[in-house]
Design a protein around this motif. Structure first.
Motif, PDB file in Angstrom:
ATOM      1  N   VAL A   1      27.219 -48.726   0.318  1.00 47.00           N
ATOM      2  CA  VAL A   1      25.844 -49.198   0.110  1.00 47.00           C
ATOM      3  C   VAL A   1      25.749 -49.987  -1.189  1.00 47.00           C
ATOM      4  CG1 VAL A   1      23.476 -48.433  -0.317  1.00 47.00           C
ATOM      5  CG2 VAL A   1      24.819 -47.364   1.497  1.00 47.00           C
TER       6      VAL A   1
ATOM      7  N   LEU B   1      29.644 -48.207   6.703  1.00 51.89           N
ATOM      8  CA  LEU B   1      28.704 -47.095   6.717  1.00 51.89           C
ATOM      9  C   LEU B   1      28.567 -46.482   8.104  1.00 51.89           C
ATOM     10  CD1 LEU B   1      26.663 -45.474   5.060  1.00 51.89           C
ATOM     11  CD2 LEU B   1      24.947 -47.196   5.623  1.00 51.89           C
TER      12      LEU B   1
ATOM     13  N   LEU C   1      27.938 -52.941   6.001  1.00 55.72           N
ATOM     14  CA  LEU C   1      27.161 -51.733   6.276  1.00 55.72           C
ATOM     15  C   LEU C   1      27.486 -51.154   7.647  1.00 55.72           C
ATOM     16  CD1 LEU C   1      23.640 -52.669   4.845  1.00 55.72           C
ATOM     17  CD2 LEU C   1      25.230 -50.964   3.957  1.00 55.72           C
TER      18      LEU C   1
ATOM     19  N   MET D   1      30.147 -43.487   1.519  1.00 53.67           N
ATOM     20  CA  MET D   1      28.938 -44.171   1.983  1.00 53.67           C
ATOM     21  C   MET D   1      28.136 -44.730   0.816  1.00 53.67           C
ATOM     22  SD  MET D   1      27.532 -41.964   5.229  1.00 53.67           S
ATOM     23  CE  MET D   1      27.456 -40.430   4.328  1.00 53.67           C
TER      24      MET D   1
ATOM     25  N   SER E   1      31.529 -44.351   8.890  1.00 50.05           N
ATOM     26  CA  SER E   1      31.514 -43.176   8.016  1.00 50.05           C
ATOM     27  C   SER E   1      30.522 -42.131   8.514  1.00 50.05           C
ATOM     28  CB  SER E   1      31.165 -43.592   6.588  1.00 50.05           C
ATOM     29  OG  SER E   1      32.124 -44.491   6.081  1.00 50.05           O
TER      30      SER E   1
END
Length: 252
Positions: free
Chosen positions: A182, A232, A228, A178, A235
């Motif tokens: 980012v 993300l 993202l 993550m 995740s």
């Protein structure tokens, strides 16, 4: 006079040579215009070239639905990880290709203020402290739990400790993954902005030179918002669904 007459004769000869039509004897000697080469990216669908970001969103939504279906049907555990990886694959590959082709000198923070520089460092230190504090609390909690469950058997305590460490590997990898997502999204925002087809980017001009359609698709898929959500978001699901369940199962 001879020089002027020679110039006039040369001009007449040049006009006659230009105006002379090419021979049409089938030998091909008079063909001076090369045939147009087919585009190397002609195989890319037109809708994908026109709307690469929409295609990326559609891909992510479809595979996210399959991830939810996998949780409902309760298939094999490894298929869940495969679906998470495939959901983020197009934007992840495009991001890695774009970032790999961009030198760091293209992203110099010439417009960054001193306050912004120190504020970002302050947030990084706060996050590092929170991670350290959480690790200390979790270590103390795990140690107390192991002692209460196993007792004073050193061999059993060591075995359970190794099992807990192995169970924490997916959790740690998810957190590192993550952070990587980012960071890549941060650089993408500075590199190409938030538009689907950015009007002006910092991507090197030599990137995919001669293949404009493929470049449009790759830059369109390398979108910070899409990265993202696809990277993300999935995740976070892995962190709060699968990795936590694995840890709790080992504790039980």
């Amino acid at each position: 006079m001879t020089e002027g007459g020679g110039n006039r004769q040369a001009q007449v000869a040049a006009v006659e040579s230009v105006g002379e039509p090419p021979p049409n004897d089938g030998s091909g000697a008079g063909e001076t215009v090369p045939k147009a080469k087919p585009e190397r990216d002609a195989w890319l669908p037109g809708w994908l070239v026109a709307h690469p970001l929409y295609a990326g969103w559609a891909w992510t939504v479809v595979w996210a639905g399959l991830i939810v279906l996998d949780e409902v049907v309760d298939l094999a555990g490894w298929t869940w990880y495969l679906l998470v990886l495939v959901a983020a694959l197009p934007t992840l590959i495009s991001t890695l290709v774009v970032l790999h082709a961009t030198p760091r000198s293209h992203l110099r923070a010439v417009d960054a203020t001193v306050l912004g520089h120190f504020f970002v460092r302050f947030l990084a230190l706060v996050a590092a402290f929170m991670v350290w504090a959480a690790s200390v609390v979790m270590s103390a909690s795990i140690s107390t739990t192991v002692q209460s469950v196993i007792g004073d058997s050193e061999k059993e305590v060591t075995a359970l400790g190794f099992n807990l460490m192995l169970a924490a590997v997916p959790l740690v990898l998810s957190i590192l993954w993550m952070a990587f997502i980012v960071r890549c999204a941060w650089f993408l925002r500075r590199l190409r902005g938030w538009r689907q087809i950015p009007l002006k980017t910092r991507v090197p001009k030599k990137f995919l030179r001669g293949r404009p359609r493929l470049k449009r698709v790759v830059v369109g898929l390398a979108h910070p918002g899409l990265l993202l959500v696809a990277g993300l978001g999935t995740s976070l699901l892995a962190l709060f669904v699968d990795a936590v369940e694995l840890t709790l199962n080992v504790l039980e």
